[in-house]
Design an enzyme around this catalytic site. Structure first.
Site, PDB file in Angstrom:
ATOM      1  N   ASP A  11      36.422  37.635 -72.325  1.00 25.45           N
ATOM      2  CA  ASP A  11      36.676  38.401 -73.551  1.00 25.45           C
ATOM      3  C   ASP A  11      38.043  39.058 -73.561  1.00 25.45           C
ATOM      4  OD1 ASP A  11      36.095  40.211 -71.547  1.00 25.45           O
ATOM      5  OD2 ASP A  11      34.208  40.874 -72.409  1.00 25.45           O
TER       6      ASP A  11
ATOM      7  N   ASP B  40      25.028  49.077 -71.819  1.00 27.12           N
ATOM      8  CA  ASP B  40      24.047  48.734 -72.863  1.00 27.12           C
ATOM      9  C   ASP B  40      23.520  47.302 -72.678  1.00 27.12           C
ATOM     10  OD1 ASP B  40      26.177  47.186 -73.666  1.00 27.12           O
ATOM     11  OD2 ASP B  40      26.432  48.128 -75.626  1.00 27.12           O
TER      12      ASP B  40
ATOM     13  N   HIS C 248      25.289  44.515 -72.079  1.00 32.84           N
ATOM     14  CA  HIS C 248      26.080  43.371 -72.543  1.00 32.84           C
ATOM     15  C   HIS C 248      26.652  42.543 -71.397  1.00 32.84           C
ATOM     16  CE1 HIS C 248      29.726  46.290 -72.938  1.00 32.84           C
ATOM     17  NE2 HIS C 248      29.957  45.542 -71.899  1.00 32.84           N
TER      18      HIS C 248
ATOM     19  N   GLU D 195      27.193  42.480 -77.491  1.00 41.84           N
ATOM     20  CA  GLU D 195      26.507  43.749 -77.679  1.00 41.84           C
ATOM     21  C   GLU D 195      25.065  43.540 -78.161  1.00 41.84           C
ATOM     22  OE1 GLU D 195      27.896  46.052 -76.300  1.00 41.84           O
ATOM     23  OE2 GLU D 195      29.676  46.858 -77.258  1.00 41.84           O
TER      24      GLU D 195
HETATM   25  C1  GLP Z   1      33.493  45.531 -70.300  1.00 41.98           C
HETATM   26  C2  GLP Z   1      33.574  44.018 -70.146  1.00 41.98           C
HETATM   27  C3  GLP Z   1      32.344  43.460 -69.466  1.00 41.98           C
HETATM   28  C4  GLP Z   1      32.013  44.278 -68.239  1.00 41.98           C
HETATM   29  C5  GLP Z   1      31.735  45.690 -68.646  1.00 41.98           C
HETATM   30  C6  GLP Z   1      31.274  46.584 -67.510  1.00 41.98           C
HETATM   31  O1  GLP Z   1      32.757  45.922 -71.396  1.00 41.98           O
HETATM   32  N1  GLP Z   1      33.761  43.347 -71.386  1.00 41.98           N
HETATM   33  O2  GLP Z   1      32.569  42.098 -69.141  1.00 41.98           O
HETATM   34  O3  GLP Z   1      30.907  43.712 -67.573  1.00 41.98           O
HETATM   35  O4  GLP Z   1      32.927  46.192 -69.184  1.00 41.98           O
HETATM   36  O5  GLP Z   1      32.350  47.271 -66.955  1.00 41.98           O
HETATM   37  P1  GLP Z   1      32.316  47.961 -65.552  1.00 41.98           P
HETATM   38  O6  GLP Z   1      32.263  46.845 -64.555  1.00 41.98           O
HETATM   39  O7  GLP Z   1      33.623  48.695 -65.461  1.00 41.98           O
HETATM   40  O8  GLP Z   1      31.141  48.830 -65.511  1.00 41.98           O
END
Ligand code: GLP
Length: 259
Positions: free
Chosen positions: A67, A136, A138, A143
């Site tokens: 993404d 959440d 994802h 989402e």
């Molecule tokens: C972002 C990314 C996700 C990732 C998420 C969790 O939203 N788009 O791919 O898994 O963050 O982030 P973190 O690993 O910092 O908790």
């Protein structure tokens, strides 16, 4: 699904990196799906170490990121392209021409998303997809409410995701509201998925994703339908799982399991 529990972040990161490294060793021109966020940083550091110290070769590999924030150019401090350069690509011998991150500045997103899907297909599909999980539920930026069959698309971030990611920006208002993400269906097409999760604050969502119903309200739960998903957890992230003792039992006996 294979759920493995490790004492801490370093251990889970190394174990997950070993799976990615095996794929690359077995298939030098492997297509690797990559994720951003803080969770995979240890995995990337370990891949960089394996490259530097053990000669793990990425020269023929290709990558596709999950993404990108809509509105951020590649050179922006918080763009996922920049994140990937700084945390992985600059430390291994992958040819940057073979690395792909969705555009944050496409003029026509419908076209861009269709082309991204086509590029993945032309590359032969994703051999191993690295994943984190949002608080959440994802994966990528899929989402709650996203179709579990979705393909690459533009999504509107939840307030929760904006809050979670505000720590990386000067102020909350600077966090983009839209992102371009591979769909859940795109992720499920990967031949193998490797998810890394650490920390107490993820314990509840880990339980929902892997022991709860398969639902678009928690898009990571779609991985329950994936034939080859390995989930690497630290003790804290695993602490809410009802079947924890059984997962440990499987892990302890895995060396003796029939091939
Ligand atoms: C972002 C990314 C996700 C990732 C998420 C969790 O939203 N788009 O791919 O898994 O963050 O982030 P973190 O690993 O910092 O908790």
């Amino acid at each position: 699904m294979q759920i493995s529990i490790y004492p801490g972040y370093d251990e889970l990161s190394k174990a997950a990196a070993a799976v990615v490294a095996e794929v690359v060793k077995a298939k030098p021109n492997a297509v690797i799906g990559l994720a951003t966020g803080s969770s995979p940083l240890g995995l990337y550091a370990e891949l960089a170490r394996l490259h530097k110290e053990e000669g793990l070769d990425f020269s023929k590999a290709a990558s596709f990121n999950l993404d990108e924030y809509v509105g951020l150019p590649p050179e922006h401090e918080q763009s996922y392209r920049r994140f990937m350069n700084e945390n992985l690509f600059d430390h291994i011998n992958i040819d940057k021409k073979n690395t792909h991150v969705p555009s944050g500045t496409a003029k026509d997103y419908k076209k861009h998303c269709a082309e991204y899907e086509e590029q993945i297909r032309k590359a032969g599909g994703i051999d191993v997809q690295v994943l984190g999980i949002g608080s959440d539920g994802h994966v990528g930026f899929n989402e709650p409410g996203t179709s579990l069959g979705s393909r690459t698309h533009v999504t509107t971030l939840t307030e929760q995701t904006i809050d979670d990611n505000a720590r990386f920006f000067e102020k909350k208002e600077d966090v983009p509201k839209f992102a371009c993400t591979m769909g859940v269906g795109t992720v499920l097409d990967a031949r193998k998925c490797v998810m890394v999760v650490n920390g107490k604050k993820k314990a509840k969502i880990v339980r929902e994703a892997f022991e709860g119903p398969i639902t678009c309200v928690c898009t990571a739960s779609a991985l329950q339908m994936h034939p080859d998903t390995a989930v690497f957890l630290d003790e804290e992230a695993a602490s809410g799982l009802a079947m924890l003792d059984y997962y440990r039992w499987i892990q302890q006996n895995s060396a003796n399991a029939p091939k």
